[in-house]
Design an enzyme around this catalytic site. Structure first.
Site, mmCIF file in Angstrom:
data_model
loop_
_atom_site.group_PDB
_atom_site.id
_atom_site.type_symbol
_atom_site.label_atom_id
_atom_site.label_comp_id
_atom_site.label_asym_id
_atom_site.label_seq_id
_atom_site.Cartn_x
_atom_site.Cartn_y
_atom_site.Cartn_z
ATOM 1 C CG ASP A 74 -2.022 1.032 1.122
ATOM 2 O OD1 ASP A 74 -2.372 1.399 -0.010
ATOM 3 O OD2 ASP A 74 -2.547 1.456 2.169
ATOM 4 C CG HIS B 281 -4.226 10.902 2.436
ATOM 5 N ND1 HIS B 281 -5.252 10.891 3.356
ATOM 6 C CD2 HIS B 281 -3.375 9.893 2.810
ATOM 7 C CE1 HIS B 281 -5.053 9.927 4.235
ATOM 8 N NE2 HIS B 281 -3.913 9.306 3.933
ATOM 9 C CD GLN C 104 -2.470 4.076 10.681
ATOM 10 O OE1 GLN C 104 -3.679 4.120 10.484
ATOM 11 N NE2 GLN C 104 -1.594 4.568 9.838
ATOM 12 C CE1 TYR D 103 3.377 7.029 12.624
ATOM 13 C CE2 TYR D 103 1.930 6.963 14.542
ATOM 14 C CZ TYR D 103 2.709 7.676 13.654
ATOM 15 O OH TYR D 103 2.819 9.032 13.787
#
Length: 403
Positions: free
Chosen positions: A118, A125, A232, A236
């Site tokens: 991904d 964004h 996340q 992360y």
């Protein structure tokens, strides 16, 4: 303009200029490859048998992987053959019995996914996310305009459109707590993306250049990378996304060949600074694809793919520059597609500005992130041949409560 013996309007989004591939089963439960035309699917294996084609083995498969393995010349020949089946009136009697209405079939995952990567290719964004999480710092990280950032995902949790999504559980640390807690995600999100199906295996240690990428890019499909933002956020640092992403990624049932998207190719936005040489070539392109995000039947965003900063060919070149090999059925996604306007943001994280600005639906309810029972549908369309706008399918999923 190529015409068909099918009784379809000339501007039908799934007419003879689109012809996406998929995998379906009928009452017998046997999976095989078909192509969508109008609101029907043509059983290509049966059509090959009835017309004397020697390609039946490619279509009598539970995935598109056998076709992928044949390479680009075979993909082009196959598409020309399908167009011929549906445009030659002399073949109508042999082909028409093998058309099935979509309501009479079950659609399945079209590709046996090998590896999944991904990317994070939308400047809008990435800038929005940076402003949300680093309000006093630079919106973009120093590396963002030098390379297509990505992470390696979990291919085994890629599911076909229509599959319900169970709310994930995991560790998260609420902003008011010093210690993490365990339980269901409370910041479950969507990511409206575009997926690219890859084929043409390469040897470990070899590279695919920008100008070689077209030999490996088979087609595109609808993509929603469900994201548990709270899980996340806690996990992360320092290694990146893991459980907040790996619980499910939904793909559309239809793969539109790149050949159908030639009219949708568009120049990239200006890339400054100049990318490194391995990210340059003659085959740099964007795609003029319109995306529509629907939450519980109401459109909440229309992200334009044409604003994406990195080309699919650059993403594939970067994916392999370290010598990583490709396999038939590899899949990479673009990352969330977002445009410059507030109603063009492809995630709830951006649409609600991390929950600070809830969106209001027509029934009066509000959302910051997804609630149990919510249904998300993302639709795609693009300019096609002969000036006809083609449909690229949709991806949909409904959120179930955590176990």
């Amino acid at each position: 303009m190529t015409s068909s013996w099918l009784d379809l309007p000339a501007d039908h989004p799934y007419g003879i200029t689109a012809l996406p591939y998929g995998v379906f089963s009928g009452a017998d439960g046997v999976r095989r490859v078909g192509v969508r035309v109008g609101d029907q699917v043509l059983d290509l294996g049966a059509a090959a048998g009835s017309t004397g084609s020697g390609t039946a083995r490619l279509w009598q498969q539970p995935s598109l992987n056998a076709l992928l393995a044949e390479g680009k010349p075979a993909w082009e020949s196959a598409r020309a053959w399908v167009v011929g089946l549906l445009s030659d009136p002399e073949l109508r009697a042999a082909v028409e019995p093998h058309l099935h209405h979509l309501s009479d079939v079950t659609l399945h995952l079209p590709v046996e996914v090998a590896d999944y990567v991904d990317f994070y290719a939308s400047e809008h964004h990435a800038t929005n996310v940076g402003r949300i999480f680093r309000p006093d710092g630079d919106a973009l990280t120093p590396n963002w305009k030098h390379l297509p950032i990505g992470y390696h995902g979990r291919s085994g949790t890629v599911v076909v459109s229509g599959t319900d999504i169970r709310r994930p559980v995991g560790q998260r640390r609420p902003p008011t707590e010093d210690q993490p807690v365990f339980g269901p995600s409370v910041r479950l999100d969507i990511e409206a993306e575009l997926g690219f199906v890859v084929a043409g295996g390469t040897e470990l240690g070899s590279r695919v250049s920008v100008d070689e990428a077209s030999e490996h890019l088979f087609g595109v499909l609808a993509f929603n990378d469900w994201s548990a933002r709270d899980i996340q956020a806690w996990e992360y640092v320092p290694l990146g996304p893991f459980l907040g992403k790996s619980f499910a990624s939904s793909v559309g049932a239809w793969v539109t060949p790149m050949e159908a998207l030639q009219a949708a190719k568009t120049p990239l936005p200006q890339q400054d600074p100049r990318p490194m040489d391995y990210l340059l070539g003659d085959d740099l392109f964007g795609l003029d694809i319109a995306i529509e995000v629907e939450l519980n039947g109401s459109v909440v965003a229309r992200p334009p793919y044409s604003t994406m900063y990195w080309s699919p060919s650059q993403m594939l070149a970067h994916l392999t520059v370290n010598g990583a090999s490709l396999r038939d059925g590899d899949l990479f996604a673009s990352g969330t597609v977002s445009g410059p306007e507030a109603d063009q943001r492809g995630s709830l994280l951006e649409l609600t500005w991390s929950g600070e600005q809830p969106i209001t639906l027509p029934n009066g309810s509000t959302r910051t992130f997804l609630e149990d029972g919510d249904t998300v549908t993302i639709r795609y369309s693009a300019p096609g041949a002969d000036g006809i706008r083609i449909g690229l399918g949709e991806v949909t999923g409904t959120i179930l409560p955590a176990d």
